[in-house]
Design an enzyme around this catalytic site. Structure first.
Site, short mmCIF file in Angstrom:
data_model
loop_
_atom_site.label_atom_id
_atom_site.label_comp_id
_atom_site.label_asym_id
_atom_site.label_seq_id
_atom_site.Cartn_x
_atom_site.Cartn_y
_atom_site.Cartn_z
N ASP A 7 63.60 15.37 19.52
CA ASP A 7 62.55 16.36 19.47
C ASP A 7 61.33 15.64 18.87
O ASP A 7 61.45 14.53 18.35
CB ASP A 7 62.98 17.53 18.59
CG ASP A 7 61.92 18.60 18.48
OD1 ASP A 7 61.28 18.92 19.49
OD2 ASP A 7 61.72 19.10 17.36
N ASP A 9 57.75 17.33 17.33
CA ASP A 9 57.15 17.97 16.16
C ASP A 9 58.24 18.34 15.16
O ASP A 9 59.23 18.98 15.51
CB ASP A 9 56.40 19.24 16.58
CG ASP A 9 55.30 18.95 17.59
OD1 ASP A 9 54.53 18.01 17.34
OD2 ASP A 9 55.22 19.66 18.60
N ALA A 66 46.13 35.98 32.10
CA ALA A 66 44.82 35.40 31.83
C ALA A 66 44.55 35.29 30.33
O ALA A 66 43.99 34.29 29.86
CB ALA A 66 43.73 36.23 32.50
N GLU A 69 46.66 32.46 28.85
CA GLU A 69 46.12 31.16 29.23
C GLU A 69 44.86 30.83 28.45
O GLU A 69 44.64 29.68 28.05
CB GLU A 69 45.83 31.13 30.73
CG GLU A 69 47.08 31.11 31.60
CD GLU A 69 47.97 29.90 31.35
OE1 GLU A 69 47.42 28.79 31.16
OE2 GLU A 69 49.20 30.07 31.32
N ASP A 172 65.03 19.52 14.44
CA ASP A 172 64.67 20.07 13.14
C ASP A 172 64.75 21.59 13.10
O ASP A 172 64.53 22.18 12.04
CB ASP A 172 63.25 19.65 12.74
CG ASP A 172 62.20 20.36 13.58
OD1 ASP A 172 62.31 20.33 14.82
OD2 ASP A 172 61.27 20.95 12.99
#
Length: 224
Positions: A7, A9, A66, A69, A172
């Site tokens: 992983d 982050d 929308a 996004e 993590d």
């Protein structure tokens, strides 16, 4: 142990505080206020769009495509400006280098592919990785096993015949551990984001990557 999948982050880089700040600020413009406790307890390990949709749902805000996004773009732009400041955890670069000298090493993360590459490039270790799988490379994120199975398939081009049980994963967070276990892989959890008692689904829990060696990991997790 024929491959190692990380992983990103919270395992290799300490970027979660910056992800939190960027997401908090992007959501605030939509009238959604989150604090760090809510981020860590609810949104950690989701990709950006998944976290935004969940935040809208929890705070009673319409989550049309929308709108999601637009917030995702704002969050990504804010985070991109912070990329040069992201630190690696102690021992991360050293462990990656030691493992990459022996087996293929890859990333399976909920972060965006381009963000991962930019941080690894800045850290000088991009070339250590045989494959990178980001949130934009899969259709289903963690806790679904797709990110880890996709990373294994990419690594399989370097090491044909690779099986899930021969893959070691570093995670993590609970959704990531669940994803790796569902994929049939062996998991080491590091307590960078959560206390050890919440990471018990992993085969081993460590406080740091410092001092870990390929030989030790093979002996303790793959010797039977």
């Amino acid at each position: 142990m024929r491959a190692v999948l990380f992983d990103f982050d919270g395992v290799l880089v300490n970027s979660e505080p910056l992800h939190f700040g960027s997401l908090r600020d992007a959501l605030a413009r939509e009238g959604v206020a989150i604090d760090e406790a809510e981020y860590l307890g609810t949104y950690l390990a989701y990709d950006d769009r998944g976290a935004i949709r969940l935040a809208f749902e929890r705070h009673g805000v319409p989550s049309d495509r929308a709108r999601v996004e637009a917030v995702a773009r704002r969050k990504a732009e804010a985070f991109a400006a912070l990329l040069p400041t992201i630190p690696f955890f102690p021992g991360a670069k050293e462990l990656v280098a030691a493992l990459a000298a022996e087996v293929p090493v890859a990333i399976a993360s909920g972060a965006l592919h381009g963000e991962i590459e930019a941080i690894l490039t800045a850290g000088g270790i991009l070339d250590a990785f045989s494959a990178i799988v980001g949130a934009d490379d899969v259709s289903r994120g963690k806790p679904h096993p797709e990110p880890y199975l996709t990373a294994m398939a990419a690594v399989n081009g370097h090491d044909p015949g690779l099986r899930p049980a021969e893959c070691l994963v570093f995670e993590d967070a609970m959704p990531g551990i669940a994803a790796a276990r569902a994929a049939g892989m062996v998991v080491v959890a590091v307590t960078n984001s959560y206390p050890a008692e919440r990471l018990g689904a992993a085969q081993r829990v460590v406080a740091t990557l410092e001092g870990l060696t390929p030989a030790q990991l093979r002996r303790e997790l793959f010797s039977s």
